[in-house]
Design a protein around this motif. Structure first.
Motif, PDB file in Angstrom:
ATOM      1  N   ARG A  92      69.101  88.057 148.582  1.00  0.00           N
ATOM      2  CA  ARG A  92      70.157  88.745 149.318  1.00  0.00           C
ATOM      3  C   ARG A  92      71.057  87.767 150.086  1.00  0.00           C
ATOM      4  O   ARG A  92      72.271  87.904 150.066  1.00  0.00           O
ATOM      5  CB  ARG A  92      69.486  89.745 150.270  1.00  0.00           C
ATOM      6  N   HIS A  93      70.460  86.781 150.745  1.00  0.00           N
ATOM      7  CA  HIS A  93      71.251  85.950 151.654  1.00  0.00           C
ATOM      8  C   HIS A  93      71.651  84.607 151.069  1.00  0.00           C
ATOM      9  O   HIS A  93      72.615  83.999 151.518  1.00  0.00           O
ATOM     10  CB  HIS A  93      70.472  85.704 152.955  1.00  0.00           C
ATOM     11  N   VAL A  94      70.904  84.120 150.094  1.00  0.00           N
ATOM     12  CA  VAL A  94      71.178  82.768 149.591  1.00  0.00           C
ATOM     13  C   VAL A  94      71.697  82.788 148.151  1.00  0.00           C
ATOM     14  O   VAL A  94      72.714  82.184 147.842  1.00  0.00           O
ATOM     15  CB  VAL A  94      69.922  81.874 149.704  1.00  0.00           C
ATOM     16  N   VAL A  95      71.005  83.510 147.271  1.00  0.00           N
ATOM     17  CA  VAL A  95      71.358  83.426 145.852  1.00  0.00           C
ATOM     18  C   VAL A  95      72.594  84.271 145.521  1.00  0.00           C
ATOM     19  O   VAL A  95      73.576  83.763 144.976  1.00  0.00           O
ATOM     20  CB  VAL A  95      70.164  83.836 144.969  1.00  0.00           C
ATOM     21  N   GLY A 101      60.567  80.469 155.094  1.00  0.00           N
ATOM     22  CA  GLY A 101      59.778  81.677 155.309  1.00  0.00           C
ATOM     23  C   GLY A 101      60.466  82.935 154.819  1.00  0.00           C
ATOM     24  O   GLY A 101      59.935  84.034 154.963  1.00  0.00           O
ATOM     25  N   LEU A 102      61.670  82.807 154.229  1.00  0.00           N
ATOM     26  CA  LEU A 102      62.334  83.993 153.701  1.00  0.00           C
ATOM     27  C   LEU A 102      61.542  84.533 152.513  1.00  0.00           C
ATOM     28  O   LEU A 102      61.006  83.759 151.713  1.00  0.00           O
ATOM     29  CB  LEU A 102      63.765  83.660 153.245  1.00  0.00           C
ATOM     30  N   THR A 103      61.483  85.853 152.385  1.00  0.00           N
ATOM     31  CA  THR A 103      60.817  86.435 151.227  1.00  0.00           C
ATOM     32  C   THR A 103      61.729  86.294 150.014  1.00  0.00           C
ATOM     33  O   THR A 103      62.898  85.919 150.152  1.00  0.00           O
ATOM     34  CB  THR A 103      60.550  87.932 151.438  1.00  0.00           C
ATOM     35  N   TYR A 104      61.182  86.609 148.849  1.00  0.00           N
ATOM     36  CA  TYR A 104      61.978  86.521 147.630  1.00  0.00           C
ATOM     37  C   TYR A 104      63.229  87.391 147.741  1.00  0.00           C
ATOM     38  O   TYR A 104      64.331  86.973 147.390  1.00  0.00           O
ATOM     39  CB  TYR A 104      61.126  86.959 146.434  1.00  0.00           C
ATOM     40  N   PRO A 129      52.072  83.619 151.228  1.00  0.00           N
ATOM     41  CA  PRO A 129      52.700  82.306 151.396  1.00  0.00           C
ATOM     42  C   PRO A 129      53.893  82.332 152.354  1.00  0.00           C
ATOM     43  O   PRO A 129      54.178  81.330 153.016  1.00  0.00           O
ATOM     44  CB  PRO A 129      53.137  81.917 149.982  1.00  0.00           C
ATOM     45  N   ASP A 130      54.601  83.470 152.418  1.00  0.00           N
ATOM     46  CA  ASP A 130      55.756  83.534 153.327  1.00  0.00           C
ATOM     47  C   ASP A 130      55.314  83.320 154.772  1.00  0.00           C
ATOM     48  O   ASP A 130      55.994  82.667 155.552  1.00  0.00           O
ATOM     49  CB  ASP A 130      56.462  84.889 153.194  1.00  0.00           C
TER      50      ASP A 130
END
Ligand SMILES: Nc1ncnc2c1ncn2[C@@H]1O[C@H](COP(=O)(O)OP(=O)(O)O)[C@@H](O)[C@H]1O
Ligand SMILES: [Mg+2]
Lengths: 274, 246
Positions: free
Chosen positions: A190-193, A182-185, B73-74
């Motif tokens: 910010r947190h993963v990539v 559910g994380l936004t792009y 979709p989120d």
């Protein structure tokens, strides 16, 4: 814990081998060193070389000014490195923005990296430090600041590409995992990539910082008295090139810790990959 | 009915992976998707989670048309959990950080509350002492259980499991399967793609055999495994039996 005779024998054998290796390395180093010294000092013209490049008294006289100039290089390096890293990251991020609204931003960021990776630093330096002050505008920053800006905008072009390579190296399954939670792009970036990307490209980023620390000396072309400029002044006074050698040695000494850190980070990254 | 997949089509290039597929899943139901490799099981799960755009048809979740392009979709993904074959834990985060990322960033729970909930889950699945470890220090089975907890902590309405045991060494499969069995006992609604026919037989209420981009045959496990009506299903199952997996 008692070891078997076979293991004790192995340990003793390896220890003997280590001692022999060290002795061979020492002897070989000694031979090569003597050959180099004899070859160099015995070469025709060595006396003249020593006079113009390795004159100790000239070195002693030049050292204070050159060292004072180097302090300027150090400060410039810190500001330029931070500035270029920040601007490079920003441009890399702008290139990842999606959606039609951001088309012009993406295009500009792409154009930026193409332009400043292709443009010789010396041209950017001349235009900013010699051309721009000629405009006699209000509130013009000093030549030093302009030189720093030239370094920042040029290096940001390279660093942006390094960051982008890092961002693209993060596997799509990581994005899928983040988005599926559910994380936004943006949160995914910010947190993963980004954290993974930055870790992965730390070695090339540091390498570019080493290159930057050398190019910082180019601001001397515009007049500020850094180490290179100080050496130039003292050379002009004595007609002896030793001050350049002094400045060169100081640059190498300055770079050493950074290079050592780069090698260490690279090694650690390589080990983590395997 | 929680999930309703209606006439979904998904095309990669000229390859119709899903070709008018229908599927419905009721609350507390466990549906197993079986089918040859490449029959579109993963693609279907990814479409349900809106990780892939569909080329035709509709998908409904809890009475909402989620493949409507106006739907965010989120927001939909917040209500669906998915676990992948390759775990996909975030390698730069500890187990606890992996699990609490979505609760804190997406569901706006406090860090403390999220960490407490995460530790409770980890204790339940026997991984309490791994909370501060990084994923690369965990076995495959442990990583996969963390990935399941990471999906479950957001209390999804529906859990999708994509061959969650296929990347595991045989002796680690059991710990993951027993966790899924427990979830079924708690009434979790699940759709799972699997190669583990024995497990599908035990845990599934309905088994769906995917072939030619459609659900070719579906029914209770006894019927699909014991007395399949379609020749293609029989053929698939006999190959599985030959491979010693049933
Ligand atoms: N991103 C993609 N691009 C192109 N083809 C894909 C992509 N994802 C899956 N496919 C193809 O779709 C088919 C179904 O794949 P998949 O859903 O993974 O099957 P299964 O999970 O049942 O093994 C395969 O032929 C695969 O090659
Ligand atoms: Mg699959």
């Amino acid at each position: 814990m008692s070891l078997s005779p076979a293991q004790l024998d192995r340990i003793a054998y390896r220890r003997r081998q280590t001692v022999i290796s060290v002795l061979i390395a020492a002897a070989s180093t000694l031979v090569v060193g003597v050959l180099l010294a004899v070859g160099l000092t015995g070469a025709p013209g060595w006396d003249r070389v020593r006079e113009s490049f390795f004159d100790l008294s000239v070195a002693r006289d030049a050292l204070p000014d050159v060292a004072a100039g180097l302090w300027l290089n150090v400060r410039l390096l810190v500001f330029c490195a931070l500035g270029a890293l920040a601007l490079g990251l920003l441009i890399a991020l702008l290139r990842t923005l999606r959606g039609p609204v951001f088309f012009p931003v993406r295009a500009l960021a792409t154009g930026y990296t193409y332009t400043f990776r292709g443009l010789p630093l010396i041209i950017v330096l001349y235009v900013l430090t010699l051309g721009v002050p000629g405009l006699r505008l209000e509130g013009m920053p000093s030549v030093l600041v302009l030189g720093g800006i030239a370094l920042v905008i040029t290096y940001a072009g390279y660093l942006a590409e390094v960051f982008r390579a890092g961002i693209e190296s993060v596997h799509p399954s990581q994005l899928a995992a983040a988005r599926s939670l559910g994380l936004t792009y943006r949160q995914t970036m910010r947190h993963v990539v980004l954290p993974q990307a930055v870790r992965r490209v730390a070695p090339p980023l540091l390498n570019d910082t080493v290159a930057l620390q050398k190019d910082v000396g180019l601001v001397s072309l515009a007049g500020p008295i850094d180490a290179v400029r100080a050496a130039q002044i003292s050379t002009a006074e004595t007609f002896n090139y030793t001050p350049y050698i002094v400045a060169g040695v100081l640059f190498v000494l300055l770079a050493m810790p950074l290079i050592a850190v780069t090698d260490w980070v690279t090694l650690r990254a390589a080990r983590r990959q395997s | 009915m929680i999930l309703s997949v209606q006439g979904v089509r998904k095309v990669f290039g000229s390859h119709r992976v899903l070709d008018g597929l229908d599927l419905s899943v009721d609350e507390h139901q466990v549906v197993a998707l079986i089918g040859a490799s490449g029959s579109g099981k993963s693609t279907l799960l990814r479409c349900v989670n809106l990780l892939e755009d569909i080329d035709d048809g509709m998908i409904w979740l809890d009475g909402e048309h989620i493949t409507d392009p106006r739907v965010n979709p989120d927001k939909v993904r917040q209500r669906i959990g998915i676990v992948f074959q390759s775990y996909n834990l975030f390698p730069h985060m500890t187990v606890l950080e992996n699990i609490t990322l979505a609760p804190v960033r997406v569901h706006r729970r406090s860090a403390k509350e999220a960490a407490d909930a995460a530790r409770e889950w980890l204790t339940r699945v026997g991984l309490a002492e791994k909370a501060d470890a990084y994923p690369d220090r965990l076995s495959g089975g442990q990583q996969q259980r963390v990935a399941i907890v990471r999906a479950l902590i957001n209390s999804p309405r529906l859990l999708l499991l994509d061959e969650v045991t296929s990347a595991l060494d045989p002796e680690l499969v059991g710990e993951v399967l027993s966790m899924i069995r427990d979830l079924k006992g708690e009434g979790m609604t699940m759709v799972l793609a699997t190669h583990e026919m024995g497990f599908a037989r035990q845990v599934a209420d309905t088994v769906c055999f995917l072939d030619g981009g459609k659900v070719l045959e579906q029914g209770p496990p006894e019927q699909v495994f014991g007395d399949p009506s379609e020749p293609r299903t029989r053929q698939f199952l006999s190959r599985i039996i030959e491979a010693g997996r049933l």
